[in-house]
Write a protein that holds these residues in place. Sequence first.
Motif, PDB file in Angstrom:
ATOM      1  N   TYR A  54       5.870   3.277  -5.513  1.00 21.69           N
ATOM      2  CA  TYR A  54       4.888   3.298  -4.427  1.00 21.69           C
ATOM      3  C   TYR A  54       3.460   3.096  -4.935  1.00 21.69           C
ATOM      4  N   VAL A  55       3.100   3.805  -5.981  1.00 23.52           N
ATOM      5  CA  VAL A  55       1.722   3.776  -6.470  1.00 23.52           C
ATOM      6  C   VAL A  55       1.390   2.445  -7.126  1.00 23.52           C
ATOM      7  N   GLN A  57       2.086  -0.416  -6.295  1.00 21.56           N
ATOM      8  CA  GLN A  57       1.798  -1.494  -5.343  1.00 21.56           C
ATOM      9  C   GLN A  57       0.296  -1.675  -5.124  1.00 21.56           C
ATOM     10  N   VAL A  58      -0.489  -0.609  -5.381  1.00 18.60           N
ATOM     11  CA  VAL A  58      -1.930  -0.710  -5.157  1.00 18.60           C
ATOM     12  C   VAL A  58      -2.753  -0.466  -6.416  1.00 18.60           C
ATOM     13  N   GLY A  59      -2.174   0.145  -7.437  1.00 16.84           N
ATOM     14  CA  GLY A  59      -2.913   0.432  -8.661  1.00 16.84           C
ATOM     15  C   GLY A  59      -2.951  -0.772  -9.590  1.00 16.84           C
ATOM     16  N   ARG A  73       6.257   1.308   3.134  1.00 17.02           N
ATOM     17  CA  ARG A  73       4.980   1.320   2.419  1.00 17.02           C
ATOM     18  C   ARG A  73       4.012   2.406   2.893  1.00 17.02           C
ATOM     19  N   THR A  76       2.519   4.318  -0.052  1.00 18.07           N
ATOM     20  CA  THR A  76       1.537   3.473  -0.731  1.00 18.07           C
ATOM     21  C   THR A  76       0.189   3.525  -0.011  1.00 18.07           C
ATOM     22  N   LEU A  77       0.215   3.449   1.316  1.00 16.89           N
ATOM     23  CA  LEU A  77      -1.025   3.530   2.088  1.00 16.89           C
ATOM     24  C   LEU A  77      -1.676   4.902   1.936  1.00 16.89           C
ATOM     25  N   ALA A  80      -3.288   5.093  -1.517  1.00 15.79           N
ATOM     26  CA  ALA A  80      -4.273   4.058  -1.826  1.00 15.79           C
ATOM     27  C   ALA A  80      -5.704   4.565  -2.015  1.00 15.79           C
ATOM     28  N   SER A  84      -5.772   3.264  -5.770  1.00 16.39           N
ATOM     29  CA  SER A  84      -6.302   1.900  -5.829  1.00 16.39           C
ATOM     30  C   SER A  84      -7.439   1.743  -6.828  1.00 16.39           C
ATOM     31  N   TRP A  85      -8.026   2.868  -7.266  1.00 16.84           N
ATOM     32  CA  TRP A  85      -9.165   2.732  -8.188  1.00 16.84           C
ATOM     33  C   TRP A  85      -9.045   3.577  -9.457  1.00 16.84           C
TER      34      TRP A  85
END
Length: 491
Positions: A54-55, A57-59, A73, A76-77, A80, A84-85
């Motif tokens: 899951y993680v 997908q955005v990292g 997802r 993941t949202l 995020a 994501s950062w």
Amino acid sequence: MADTASATRATRTETPRPARPGPGATALVAGVFVLVQLLLVPPRMGLGWDEIVYVSQVGDHAPAAFFSAPRARGVTLLAAPVASWTSYTTLLRIYFTILAALGLYLALRAWRGLFPERVLAAAGALFASLWVTVFYGPQAMPNYWVAIGALVCAGCVLRVRAGQGGRAALWAVAGSAALMALMRPTDAVWVTLPLLVLVLAVRHLRLLAALLGGLAAGAAEWVIEAYISYGGLTERLDEASRIQGGLGWNIAVGDQLRSLTGRALCRPCTGDLPNPVIVAWWFTLPVLAGLGLWLAVRARRTERTLVPVACALTAGIPYLFLIGYAAPRFLLPFYALLAIPVADALWHLVRRPSGTWRPVAATLVAAALAGHLAVQGAVLHSVVSRTVGARGDWARTADELHRLGVRPPCLITGFESIPLGYYTGCASGNTIGHNANTTKAAILEESRRRPVATIARTGSTPPRYARSWPRHGFAGFDLYVAPSAQAGGDG
């Protein structure tokens, strides 16, 4: 006469109105839940296999891992805003810890006006006392959030039926249904089946629109992705069923019991059943829920107790009777929904209708709850220790792979390639199994252009394409590193 009227008005003004029970008890439960998670589940604990999917997908720590058909997802949202950062796991754990407590508080508040504050606080405490709740609350996993969505959705449907909450309650129904569908669309359908039956029976069109609209909004991305990547919705459901071993009639009650000892994934689920002390609470739960329902029938408030019981039963059907393996987190919605009638039953056992205590019953219930907490704490300590150790092995193996020259951009294949790939910062690939996403020819081609390693269990036979590669034993793994990668290593 004027003085008398003035005195009457003053008396009316000064007479205090009955105070509505405030949110203090449920807020306290949520606050304690934060502390318990932070103290008993170390925020430094590395990410697990499913979390990594899951993680990633955005990292940007590693390429996105293979995303199989059953997954959605929503997690993941949810991850995020942090993932994501930054790849700093401790920060992600603290974020989910606070989010989990906030979700529990809001879920309990959704039942305000339906049950007394003490019942809601007790329900929250019971749910939050389970080792599986404490363990998965701070993790990037979907099941806890299906449980929270289920509590909010059922509670707000009942509030609308009772004429409470107004439009806000309707929006909460839609939002919680969307939350469940974002996390696990099929679970959302099972949970809301009794709610849909209820609103159809009473012909409440606004509630029906809120429920169906929320489910549709939450599942929209999953359905669209089914047509883009799987050839259609039926094909994705079929693929998801295949990955889960083929859904069909299968009594998995014994599997769930075995998983209660702390087995995160019981597949295949073999071995003896746990010590009765460990699973006694599991058998007590439906008995107390049944008592809560009986009390509700006697008090002529059947609907507000029957609804969570019915939603719990339908939420549990696929994981108790339709699947060939078990994981304790699967039943989190079941536990959350039953917590309400169970808490109501416990309060009835320890207090008379007049409000006075039943000393003997209160003592016995307190002793039973103390034993319950001791068992849950022991299982939690065991599962956390094993998990921290296993994920530490992944981190150390990643360091060894770096030493052998396997550094980004790179590719990890074979046994546990998804977690080891993430910890190493590499892409992951498999030629067989549920996560198959590449071919042997593609792996060999990749090994000519970037570092590639294949992982096997110690002593097991590696894939044919890697048998000529140098082998390095480490932490229970055999690491087969392509020569081109080893040439760049420092060992």
